[in-house]
Design a protein around this motif. Sequence first.
Motif, short mmCIF file in Angstrom:
data_model
loop_
_atom_site.label_atom_id
_atom_site.label_comp_id
_atom_site.label_asym_id
_atom_site.label_seq_id
_atom_site.Cartn_x
_atom_site.Cartn_y
_atom_site.Cartn_z
N ALA A 166 -1.56 17.35 -6.24
CA ALA A 166 -1.48 18.84 -5.50
C ALA A 166 -2.78 19.76 -6.84
O ALA A 166 -3.68 20.49 -6.23
CB ALA A 166 -0.49 19.76 -4.85
N ALA A 167 -1.70 19.28 -7.80
CA ALA A 167 -2.64 20.41 -8.99
C ALA A 167 -3.56 20.28 -9.03
O ALA A 167 -4.57 21.22 -9.30
CB ALA A 167 -1.94 20.30 -10.42
N ALA A 168 -4.01 18.74 -8.89
CA ALA A 168 -5.15 19.02 -9.16
C ALA A 168 -6.75 18.88 -8.06
O ALA A 168 -7.91 18.63 -8.08
CB ALA A 168 -5.40 16.72 -9.84
N GLY A 169 -5.35 18.91 -6.97
CA GLY A 169 -6.43 19.60 -6.16
C GLY A 169 -7.46 18.22 -4.82
O GLY A 169 -7.80 18.01 -4.36
N ARG A 170 -6.22 16.92 -5.22
CA ARG A 170 -6.48 15.95 -4.50
C ARG A 170 -5.31 15.85 -3.79
O ARG A 170 -3.77 16.01 -3.53
CB ARG A 170 -6.58 14.94 -5.35
N LYS A 171 -5.72 14.74 -3.10
CA LYS A 171 -4.53 14.42 -1.93
C LYS A 171 -4.09 13.36 -2.77
O LYS A 171 -4.81 12.27 -2.55
CB LYS A 171 -4.69 14.07 -0.22
N SER A 172 -2.73 12.61 -2.07
CA SER A 172 -1.99 11.70 -3.03
C SER A 172 -1.74 10.82 -2.34
O SER A 172 -1.55 11.09 -0.40
CB SER A 172 -0.52 11.88 -3.53
N PRO A 173 -2.22 9.14 -2.76
CA PRO A 173 -1.98 7.69 -1.21
C PRO A 173 -0.88 8.02 -0.91
O PRO A 173 -0.10 8.24 -1.24
CB PRO A 173 -2.74 6.49 -2.70
N GLY A 174 -1.05 8.05 0.27
CA GLY A 174 0.37 7.74 1.23
C GLY A 174 1.38 6.16 1.34
O GLY A 174 0.20 5.18 0.95
N PRO A 175 2.29 6.66 1.55
CA PRO A 175 3.61 5.16 1.34
C PRO A 175 2.69 4.54 2.15
O PRO A 175 2.12 4.38 3.54
CB PRO A 175 4.51 5.89 1.58
N LEU A 176 2.69 3.38 2.22
CA LEU A 176 2.66 2.23 3.07
C LEU A 176 3.99 1.18 3.24
O LEU A 176 4.14 0.35 2.05
CB LEU A 176 1.29 1.03 2.33
N SER A 177 5.01 1.28 4.51
CA SER A 177 5.18 0.63 4.26
C SER A 177 5.46 -0.62 4.91
O SER A 177 4.01 -0.76 5.52
CB SER A 177 6.77 1.00 5.37
N ASP A 178 6.55 -2.08 4.82
CA ASP A 178 5.88 -3.22 5.54
C ASP A 178 5.69 -3.36 6.93
O ASP A 178 5.40 -4.19 6.96
CB ASP A 178 7.57 -4.12 5.12
N GLU A 179 6.23 -2.50 7.45
CA GLU A 179 6.29 -2.67 9.13
C GLU A 179 5.44 -1.57 9.16
O GLU A 179 4.29 -2.72 10.14
CB GLU A 179 7.23 -1.67 9.64
N ALA A 180 4.45 -0.92 8.81
CA ALA A 180 2.74 -0.25 8.57
C ALA A 180 2.24 -1.76 7.99
O ALA A 180 0.95 -1.70 8.77
CB ALA A 180 3.06 1.08 7.67
N ILE A 240 -2.05 -5.69 9.05
CA ILE A 240 -3.11 -7.10 9.42
C ILE A 240 -2.74 -7.30 10.64
O ILE A 240 -3.25 -8.65 11.27
CB ILE A 240 -1.50 -7.69 8.06
N GLU A 241 -1.38 -7.30 11.97
CA GLU A 241 -2.13 -7.80 13.00
C GLU A 241 -3.46 -7.32 13.81
O GLU A 241 -4.39 -7.41 14.46
CB GLU A 241 -1.08 -7.64 13.69
N LEU A 242 -3.55 -5.74 13.73
CA LEU A 242 -4.78 -5.45 14.77
C LEU A 242 -6.10 -5.92 13.45
O LEU A 242 -7.11 -6.09 14.77
CB LEU A 242 -5.04 -3.72 13.72
N TYR A 243 -5.22 -6.17 11.98
CA TYR A 243 -7.42 -6.93 11.95
C TYR A 243 -7.36 -8.38 12.18
O TYR A 243 -8.80 -8.53 12.65
CB TYR A 243 -6.66 -6.68 9.97
N ARG A 244 -5.99 -9.05 12.36
CA ARG A 244 -6.50 -10.34 13.17
C ARG A 244 -7.29 -10.38 14.26
O ARG A 244 -7.62 -11.33 14.27
CB ARG A 244 -4.90 -10.84 13.13
N GLY A 245 -7.27 -9.35 15.01
CA GLY A 245 -7.14 -9.45 16.60
C GLY A 245 -8.91 -9.10 16.58
O GLY A 245 -9.45 -9.01 17.40
N LEU A 246 -9.26 -8.40 15.39
CA LEU A 246 -11.22 -8.24 14.79
C LEU A 246 -12.06 -9.52 14.69
O LEU A 246 -11.70 -10.86 14.66
CB LEU A 246 -11.81 -7.14 13.20
N THR A 247 -12.98 -9.28 15.27
CA THR A 247 -14.54 -10.59 15.23
C THR A 247 -14.51 -10.59 13.30
O THR A 247 -14.33 -9.15 13.46
CB THR A 247 -15.63 -10.12 16.33
N ALA A 248 -14.98 -11.56 13.10
CA ALA A 248 -15.72 -11.75 11.75
C ALA A 248 -16.31 -10.72 11.41
O ALA A 248 -16.29 -9.97 10.31
CB ALA A 248 -15.90 -13.60 11.23
#
Length: 124
Positions: free
Chosen positions: A76-90, A95-103
């Motif tokens: 915040a002090a640097a005027g930037r947004k910090s990366p969001g957390p990524l839970s195991d469930e997310a 990954i499941e959504l990605y697998r449903g995509l074409t190559a």
Amino acid sequence: MEDQERTEDLAQLLARLKSTYGDLSNSAIARRIGVAPATVDSWVNRQRGTGRGPRREALQALAREFPKFSEAEIFAAAGRKSPGPLSDEAEARIIELYRGLTADQQRAKEIEMRALNEMNRTGQ
């Protein structure tokens, strides 16, 4: 994560950090986070250099090396947004959504994600 209101800039946060950790020099901070002393000098003197803000890795290193200051607070002090957390469930959902995509769609998403990641990394 909610956006944190910016109440101080990076130079002010570094002044507080130095005081909190025993009046560290810019060079000492630079050594601990793996950047050149001139980089920390530019932050302290509010110089933007090439127009880019501090790199994500340097801000994360500040939080790691000086744990009395949170990553969210530093970003915040640097005027930037910090990366969001990524839970195991997310991660599993993504990954499941990605697998449903074409190559071709997977390649397109990878390019998009790489560009977004680079934008976040460099602050542009």
